[in-house]
Design a protein around this motif. Structure first.
Motif, PDB file in Angstrom:
ATOM      1  N   ARG A   1       9.667   3.924  -0.391  1.00 20.70           N
ATOM      2  CA  ARG A   1       8.767   3.944   0.681  1.00 20.70           C
ATOM      3  C   ARG A   1       8.074   5.460   0.707  1.00 20.70           C
TER       4      ARG A   1
ATOM      5  N   THR B   1       0.220   1.070  -6.576  1.00 23.44           N
ATOM      6  CA  THR B   1       0.500   0.633  -5.121  1.00 23.44           C
ATOM      7  C   THR B   1      -0.831  -0.153  -4.830  1.00 23.44           C
TER       8      THR B   1
ATOM      9  N   GLN C   1       1.614   6.668  -1.841  1.00 23.16           N
ATOM     10  CA  GLN C   1       0.319   6.690  -1.477  1.00 23.16           C
ATOM     11  C   GLN C   1      -0.576   5.219  -1.978  1.00 23.16           C
ATOM     12  N   ALA C   2      -1.425   4.966  -1.001  1.00 21.49           N
ATOM     13  CA  ALA C   2      -2.110   3.550  -1.364  1.00 21.49           C
ATOM     14  C   ALA C   2      -3.065   3.877  -2.667  1.00 21.49           C
TER      15      ALA C   2
ATOM     16  N   GLN D   1       0.823  -1.291  -0.084  1.00 20.26           N
ATOM     17  CA  GLN D   1       0.238  -0.109   0.023  1.00 20.26           C
ATOM     18  C   GLN D   1       0.817   1.387   0.079  1.00 20.26           C
ATOM     19  N   THR D   2       1.842   1.227   0.585  1.00 25.52           N
ATOM     20  CA  THR D   2       2.820   2.387   0.777  1.00 25.52           C
ATOM     21  C   THR D   2       4.368   2.235   0.227  1.00 25.52           C
ATOM     22  N   SER D   3       4.463   0.907  -0.469  1.00 25.43           N
ATOM     23  CA  SER D   3       6.052   0.674  -0.836  1.00 25.43           C
ATOM     24  C   SER D   3       5.875  -0.264  -1.999  1.00 25.43           C
TER      25      SER D   3
END
Length: 510
Positions: free
Chosen positions: A377, A407, A380-381, A332-334
């Motif tokens: 990293r 993501t 944004q999702a 979701q964020t990476s």
């Protein structure tokens, strides 16, 4: 001695002496050649001498011994005799001397019995480790007079993988001889007058070379700027060295010419390396990408002469990194971004640029040239990003490649909260969890109409929990389950429990 025989012996000696000084040894072939020579009573001394002189000239250019050409000779007479076997001679001098000393057997033309002996000799050789899988050839030299029933035995030899060639001095039955030779007939069957045998020397030798030809020189592990040249170590046990010259093929020269060919060197600026007699390979370096080269190997020894061997090859086209960019470990964020090929010797640094689409802020990461991936990293999702990997090469060239990546969308940590009433004041609480990395769950409950001061209305449960039972709940209690992350409590799910009776006290039971 017949004057004609004496004349031919003298000519043979002179020819052999001259050839020793001028003819290079053919380092081209590997295998076994057995000559079946008719020396029965139907063959005169003169004809027998001519046959041996022909063999002397035919075999003179070949390298002899292990990993070269091995020669045997079996004479046909009343009692056939093996004059010498495959392991007898490793030098031309010994072979040539033996050919001069062989005397005819006379008697009947017992070819069938001779073929039995020939089959045994060839089978023994094939069964030994050194000869297994190597070409085997039988060359039958006959005057064609009453050879006997040879069709069957010859067929058996061919079925065992032996190539059969025939030289007839003019009296043979064409139909019979045509049946016994291996295809192609035009190069494996020869009719010639005894006084004109020299006219088929080159043609028969070429036929033998075609069968026995070995890949003496080859190129392996070709890259954009280097290649490995390998060869048979013909100088093993001898003094001397190998000289390797290589250069670009002239424009328009093409890339043809496999092992053994001799294309011309492109110019005077060829490169030259030497290797000791015991070596069998060398790495050719500092080559240009996507370029055709010719490499020539010369085996130099004072003890024996060898012909030069040449091979052409083309280096691979230059591939500048990055040639491929891939995305993995998408969260979701990476997201992990990888690239290749890894070229630490030519790349000075990599720059990774990425931004959300459309019109997001550009962010950059610079990584070491020995690194072929990095984890981005703070993304944004559920967002599409454009990622560009750029490489700066020591040569001053730059290359970039871009990919789009997405993501993962945010998945609720909790789902499907259910309350099941048990009796008049208890409820079974069940839920489903899908998020990773949770530290546990926080349960809260309170009555909608009244509450008892001092009573706990919250409870922590470990991350592997998926249910609990609450007892003594007040009427219309509202129950909530929230996920606990490392840094905060997440949004939870709530449901209201409906009971048929009221209660003023409450508690819990796991």
């Amino acid at each position: 001695m017949d004057p004609r025989v004496l004349t031919w012996v003298i000519c043979l000696l002179l020819r052999w002496a001259a050839a020793q000084n001028s003819l290079e040894v053919l380092n081209c072939c590997e295998g076994d050649v057995l000559f079946l020579v008719d020396s029965s009573g139907s063959v005169s001394s003169y004809e027998h001498a001519r046959m041996l002189a022909f063999l002397s000239e035919l075999l003179l250019p070949f390298s002899l011994g292990q990993e070269q050409v091995r020669v045997g000779l079996l004479q046909v007479g009343t009692k056939p005799r093996l004059e010498f076997g495959f392991d007898t001679f490793k030098r031309q001098s010994g072979l040539q001397g033996a050919l001069k000393s062989i005397r005819p057997l006379r008697g009947d033309t017992n070819t069938v019995e001779a073929l039995k002996m020939a089959k045994d000799v060839l089978r023994k050789r094939a069964g030994r480790g050194g000869g297994s899988g190597l070409p085997r050839v039988l060359v039958w030299m006959t005057d064609g007079v009453k050879p006997g029933d040879v069709v069957g035995p010859m067929a058996e030899l061919r079925e065992e993988g032996v190539a059969v060639l025939v030289v007839s001095t003019g009296h043979g039955n064409y139909q019979v001889l045509r049946q016994v030779v291996s295809p192609p007939t035009d190069s494996h069957l020869h009719f010639v007058d005894i006084d004109d045998m020299s006219i088929i020397t080159d043609e028969l030798r070429d036929a033998l070379i075609e069968i026995l030809r070995a890949e003496r020189i080859q190129v392996r592990d070709i890259s954009t700027d280097s290649a490995t040249l390998q060869w048979r170590p013909v100088l093993s046990g001898l003094s001397g060295h190998y000289e390797i010259r290589f250069d670009q093929v002239p424009s328009g020269g093409g890339s043809g010419g496999g092992p053994g060919t001799s294309p011309s060197i492109g110019g005077s600026q060829y490169q030259r390396v030497t290797q000791p007699a015991g070596s069998n390979s060398v790495r050719l370096r500092d080559l240009k990408p996507e370029t055709t080269y010719v490499a020539t190997l010369t085996s130099k020894s004072n003890e024996q002469d060898f012909n030069s061997l040449s091979v052409t090859f083309t280096t691979k086209p230059e591939v500048l990194s990055p040639a491929v960019v891939t995305v993995s470990e998408s969260g979701q964020t990476s997201v992990r971004v990888s690239w290749g090929p890894l070229q630490p010797d030519t790349v000075t640094s990599y720059l990774i640029e990425y931004s959300a689409l459309p019109g997001g802020k550009l962010q950059t990461v610079r990584v070491d040239p020995r690194q072929n991936s990095t984890l981005l990293r703070g993304l944004q999702a559920d967002t599409t990003y454009l990622v560009t990997v750029s490489a700066r090469h020591a040569s001053g060239k730059e290359k970039a490649m871009s990919v789009k990546m997405c993501t993962q969308e945010v998945t609720p940590a909790l789902a499907d909260l259910q309350l099941t009433t048990v009796g008049g004041d208890s409820v079974q609480v069940d839920w489903k969890a899908s998020a990773q990395g949770l530290r546990g769950y926080w349960l809260t409950w309170e009555g909608q109409q009244s509450s008892v001061p001092g009573r706990h209305s919250s409870l922590y449960l470990p991350p592997d929990s998926r249910s609990t039972r609450l007892t003594h709940l007040p009427p219309s209690s509202r129950v909530c389950v929230s996920p606990i992350y490392q840094s905060a409590r997440g949004d939870g799910l709530c449901c209201t429990a409906q009971f048929p009776s009221e209660s003023l006290s409450y508690g819990y039971q796991s």
